[in-house]
Design an enzyme around this catalytic site. Structure first.
Site, PDB file in Angstrom:
ATOM      1  N   ASN A 109       0.703  -1.323  -0.018  1.00 17.70           N
ATOM      2  CA  ASN A 109       0.010  -0.172  -0.110  1.00 17.70           C
ATOM      3  C   ASN A 109       0.719   1.264   0.089  1.00 17.70           C
ATOM      4  O   ASN A 109       0.748   2.184  -1.017  1.00 17.70           O
ATOM      5  CB  ASN A 109      -0.908  -0.110   1.072  1.00 17.70           C
ATOM      6  CG  ASN A 109      -1.926  -0.939   1.221  1.00 17.70           C
ATOM      7  OD1 ASN A 109      -2.354  -1.502   0.056  1.00 17.70           O
ATOM      8  ND2 ASN A 109      -2.618  -1.295   2.289  1.00 17.70           N
ATOM      9  N   HIS A 155     -21.693  34.360 -29.327  1.00 13.93           N
ATOM     10  CA  HIS A 155     -22.511  33.298 -29.893  1.00 13.93           C
ATOM     11  C   HIS A 155     -22.213  32.930 -31.366  1.00 13.93           C
ATOM     12  O   HIS A 155     -23.231  32.583 -32.261  1.00 13.93           O
ATOM     13  CB  HIS A 155     -24.020  34.105 -29.929  1.00 13.93           C
ATOM     14  CG  HIS A 155     -24.522  34.672 -28.819  1.00 13.93           C
ATOM     15  ND1 HIS A 155     -24.915  34.031 -27.912  1.00 13.93           N
ATOM     16  CD2 HIS A 155     -24.386  35.778 -28.212  1.00 13.93           C
ATOM     17  CE1 HIS A 155     -25.229  34.544 -26.716  1.00 13.93           C
ATOM     18  NE2 HIS A 155     -24.776  35.919 -26.946  1.00 13.93           N
ATOM     19  N   SER A 278      -7.333  13.572 -47.472  1.00  9.53           N
ATOM     20  CA  SER A 278      -8.657  12.633 -47.528  1.00  9.53           C
ATOM     21  C   SER A 278      -8.131  11.603 -48.659  1.00  9.53           C
ATOM     22  O   SER A 278      -7.273  11.837 -49.396  1.00  9.53           O
ATOM     23  CB  SER A 278      -9.562  13.428 -47.809  1.00  9.53           C
ATOM     24  OG  SER A 278     -10.553  12.430 -48.303  1.00  9.53           O
ATOM     25  N   ASN A 286      -7.124  18.979 -43.807  1.00  4.17           N
ATOM     26  CA  ASN A 286      -7.733  18.817 -42.479  1.00  4.17           C
ATOM     27  C   ASN A 286      -7.003  19.103 -41.372  1.00  4.17           C
ATOM     28  O   ASN A 286      -5.918  18.521 -41.210  1.00  4.17           O
ATOM     29  CB  ASN A 286      -8.318  17.254 -42.478  1.00  4.17           C
ATOM     30  CG  ASN A 286      -9.289  17.018 -43.582  1.00  4.17           C
ATOM     31  OD1 ASN A 286     -10.152  17.731 -44.249  1.00  4.17           O
ATOM     32  ND2 ASN A 286      -9.172  15.685 -44.077  1.00  4.17           N
ATOM     33  N   TYR A 318      -7.858   1.103   3.247  1.00  3.88           N
ATOM     34  CA  TYR A 318      -7.591   0.619   1.613  1.00  3.88           C
ATOM     35  C   TYR A 318      -8.674  -0.253   0.944  1.00  3.88           C
ATOM     36  O   TYR A 318      -9.351  -0.905   1.813  1.00  3.88           O
ATOM     37  CB  TYR A 318      -6.267  -0.351   1.643  1.00  3.88           C
ATOM     38  CG  TYR A 318      -5.826  -0.557   0.339  1.00  3.88           C
ATOM     39  CD1 TYR A 318      -5.532   0.318  -0.820  1.00  3.88           C
ATOM     40  CD2 TYR A 318      -6.125  -1.878  -0.220  1.00  3.88           C
ATOM     41  CE1 TYR A 318      -5.280  -0.291  -2.094  1.00  3.88           C
ATOM     42  CE2 TYR A 318      -5.905  -2.190  -1.721  1.00  3.88           C
ATOM     43  CZ  TYR A 318      -5.269  -1.511  -2.316  1.00  3.88           C
ATOM     44  OH  TYR A 318      -5.445  -2.037  -3.786  1.00  3.88           O
ATOM     45  N   LYS A 326      -5.242   3.914 -11.153  1.00  2.29           N
ATOM     46  CA  LYS A 326      -4.026   4.041 -11.634  1.00  2.29           C
ATOM     47  C   LYS A 326      -4.189   4.597 -13.127  1.00  2.29           C
ATOM     48  O   LYS A 326      -3.357   5.453 -13.788  1.00  2.29           O
ATOM     49  CB  LYS A 326      -3.311   2.798 -11.427  1.00  2.29           C
ATOM     50  CG  LYS A 326      -1.683   3.037 -11.884  1.00  2.29           C
ATOM     51  CD  LYS A 326      -0.921   1.711 -11.512  1.00  2.29           C
ATOM     52  CE  LYS A 326      -0.845   1.460 -10.064  1.00  2.29           C
ATOM     53  NZ  LYS A 326      -0.044   0.228  -9.597  1.00  2.29           N
TER      54      LYS A 326
END
Length: 397
Positions: A109, A155, A278, A286, A318, A326
């Site tokens: 641990n 906007h 493409s 792109n 624990y 992880k």
């Protein structure tokens, strides 16, 4: 040898299910476990648990493991579960009885805790250094464009005049502010959990945690052993919360770049080496890197949320659930590092299309300025606003 430290006889399905990818993930973290193990061995020698000769042997063995790891020759087997077991078993197989002493005074641990904590510190320091370099790069770019006009948007519609320099500086300012949170987080997690064992310390062995704290370069000892265990997952969540700030900034920059590089705007471009094509449309260029960058902002957020959801509601002590933090933690940190590296290369290469920007500076962008010209003549703001609005829309019709 590949037996588990705690015993054997586990059903293969249970082993595969509980070990998961942990043994693979630990390959990345192994150097930090070796560093902590060396510090732990130095501490054991200082309290006379091992001799000076045994310490030297353990150092030699740990250095040998590190050399093998660098050559990609150190394996962690699924049956070993993690790098902690793999290290101990290598030392025992190759150096004898002294290998059996390395675990004295600790648990897997606190081994995991200190290993990940060292990784956190190293990662945050690297990210801070690279973010500071990126801010300098951004500043150099924006300062050369401070007089180049461009439309400002609200906007998703053209709104008022601004400059390319001010637009770029917006992201620079945000990144500067993000440094405060990251630095504070680095200071917060700079605590040594090694010596907390399984979360309750070792009652009848007086460990000198000050020794490992000094050896590992921690600012302080994480004193309460139960809080050490509690901080597993909790600190990972805090770190990713701090790192979410630059990732949000990067995703918003990516969104702007996608809008401003499209053919309908054509304000900016990148050299061909930064764009894709493409397989069917030969004319295409792109800006995939910005689409992936925008998407990775969401992937990163999901990493942080995975950790938060895993630890949410867990009791003190624990729980094996914590092992699952992880993978998203490592993934989240890697995304931040990779994005910064990419932007360090991309930002200086942004091509500003000044002809397109000049064409985009249409008269309606100055409508608010027209309002305030009338205000300067003594007309109230609301009346001036009304007059300009009526004039603008009558022309539009």
């Amino acid at each position: 040898m590949s037996a588990k430290l705690w015993g054997s006889g586990l059903h293969p399905l249970v082993e595969a299910f509980t070990v998961g990818e942990d043994f693979l993930l630990d390959k990345q973290l192994l150097p930090y476990d070796l560093e902590a193990s060396k510090a732990h061995a130095i501490m054991l020698e200082s309290i006379n648990v091992i001799s000076k000769e045994e310490l030297d042997t353990l150092k030699e063995g740990l250095d040998r493991i590190l050399s093998l790891w660098k050559e990609n020759k150190f394996d962690i087997l699924p049956s070993q579960e993690d790098c902690h077991t793999a290290i101990e078993q290598f030392l025992t197989e190759n150096y004898g009885e002294v290998g059996k002493k390395i675990h004295t005074g600790r648990s897997r641990n606190d081994q995991s805790l200190v290993m990940i904590r060292l990784f956190m510190k190293a990662s945050l320091k690297e990210i801070l250094t690279n973010l500071e370099a990126l801010i300098e790069t951004w500043d150099a770019k924006q300062s050369s464009l401070s007089e180049v006009l461009m439309p400002g948007y609200t906007h998703m519609q053209r709104a008022m005049p601004t400059t390319v320099g001010r637009w770029l500086n917006t992201f620079e300012c945000a990144l500067k502010d993000s440094l405060f949170t990251i630095r504070a987080t680095l200071s917060l997690i700079d605590q040594n959990p090694l010596g907390s064992a399984a979360g309750f310390g070792i009652a009848n062995l007086q460990l000198d945690r000050a020794v490992t704290t000094k050896e590992l370069g921690f600012a302080s000892i994480q004193g309460n052993p139960m809080y050490c265990g509690f901080s597993r997952g909790y600190f990972e969540n805090i770190v990713l919360q701090a790192l979410s700030q630059p990732m949000i900034i990067f995703s918003r920059f990516a969104a702007d770049m996608m809008m401003f590089t499209q053919q309908e705007t054509n304000y900016f471009a990148l050299p061909d080496e930064y764009v894709t094509g493409s397989s069917i449309m030969p004319q295409k260029k792109n800006y995939d890197l910005f689409e992936i960058m925008r998407g990775n902002g969401k992937v990163f957020a999901s990493c942080q949320m995975q950790i938060q959801e895993i630890i949410q509601g867990l009791g003190c002590g624990y729980h094996r659930d914590l092992q699952l933090t992880k993978k998203p933690f490592l993934q989240g940190v890697a995304l931040v590092k990779d994005t910064i590296d990419l932007l360090l290369a991309v930002v200086p290469e942004i091509i500003v299309k000044e002809d397109s920007l000049r064409l985009a500076m249409s008269p309606h962008l100055y409508a608010t300025e027209d309002v305030y010209k009338l205000v300067a003549q003594g007309i109230t703001f609301r009346e001036a606003y009304k007059q300009v609005k009526e004039k603008f829309f009558s022309v539009q019709q």
